[in-house]
Design a protein around this motif. Structure first.
Motif: not given
Length: 297
Positions: A101-124
């Motif tokens: 479970t720890k590996a998947w949780l760390l993956l979820l924390i790291m996932l935003p780094f794989w998406t452009n900040l502009l895209i994440r902001t427009y999603a918000l």
């Protein structure tokens, strides 16, 4: 006879040469040029005369701009505090999670780094806007309750283009920067100390505040530093989520370079922000060295 790494200077020179050349040419040289601009003034429309003046720095600490510096520091501090309050339980949960479970949780924390900040902001923005998901859900709930007890006309919540939206966006963007150092510090804790505290009757809450938090202070300090500094210089989030009264110092600097065409003043403000960053790093280093010295005693 094996050759010592310290004696293999040619190997180190070959490995260090290209990155060092790149760093000097594309980072230090442009930085030095901008620093020189901060001691000059506009000489015509396109030329900058470097005269050694400090007028740009004096102007940057005038009440109007000083107020923006203070506001930016306050927003960054609030963002850092919220990231710490939210991130500490998350890091704690990841630390004590099962290995898979720890590996998947760390993956979820790291996932935003794989998406452009502009895209994440427009999603918000899609979530917070007047016709966004939150207001649509709120309207659905309002309609449901209105059938039982009349509430009147529905008014959507104003969630965008204000200071609250900026803080929310900054927390959303910078939370992983807080969680990862906290997890790194908590994962190295000696679990036997926690068991000993519980066996001695301290309870979970007292163990958390009297054992876990003090031992995790290096991770907390690192998380605070690497969250506060980017939040202080944030540009995109305040620009897209904030209103006229939500601009931070990076937005003011951008206007000096692009719209006002006042590069010397923009350079001075940029380096004032950089000086504040160096001060924060120096304070963190001094406090870390002091705690290390106290621990050695």
């Amino acid at each position: 006879m094996e050759q010592s790494w310290k004696q293999a200077k040619s190997v180190f020179a070959a490995a260090l040469g290209p990155p060092l050349f790149w760093l000097v040419l594309f980072f230090l040289v442009p930085l030095a040029i901008v620093w020189a601009y901060s001691f000059g003034h506009n000489d015509g429309l396109t030329d900058i005369a470097i005269t050694g003046t400090f007028k740009n720095y004096a102007r940057a600490i005038e009440p109007l701009y000083l107020k923006i510096f203070v506001k930016s520091a306050g927003v960054a501090a609030l963002t850092t505090a919220l990231c710490l309050v939210i991130g500490f339980p998350v890091a704690l949960a990841i630390t004590f999670a099962p290995q898979k479970t720890k590996a998947w949780l760390l993956l979820l924390i790291m996932l935003p780094f794989w998406t452009n900040l502009l895209i994440r902001t427009y999603a918000l923005i899609a979530v917070l806007r007047t016709e966004g998901y939150i207001n649509k859900s709120y309207e659905w709930l309002w309609t449901l309750v209105d059938k039982v007890a009349p509430l009147g006309a529905f008014q959507p919540m104003e969630l965008l283009y204000n200071n609250s939206a900026v803080v929310l966006g900054l927390v959303y963007v910078h939370l992983p920067f807080m969680v990862l150092p906290l997890y790194s510090a908590l994962d190295r804790l000696d679990k036997s100390l926690l068991e000993a505290s519980l066996d001695l009757g301290a309870g979970h809450l007292r163990t958390l505040f009297l054992v876990v938090v003090p031992l995790a202070l290096p991770g907390i300090a690192s998380g605070v530093l690497i969250t506060f500094i980017p939040a202080l210089g944030a540009y995109l989030t305040p620009d897209l989520l904030g209103g006229p009264d939500s601009q931070m110092i990076a937005n003011v600097i951008e206007r000096q370079f692009k719209r006002a065409n006042d590069w010397p003043f923009g350079a001075a403000m940029s380096f004032l922000l950089m000086y504040l960053t160096f001060m924060a790093i120096a304070v963190q280093a001094v406090l870390g060295r002091k705690k290390t010295g106290e621990g050695a005693r």
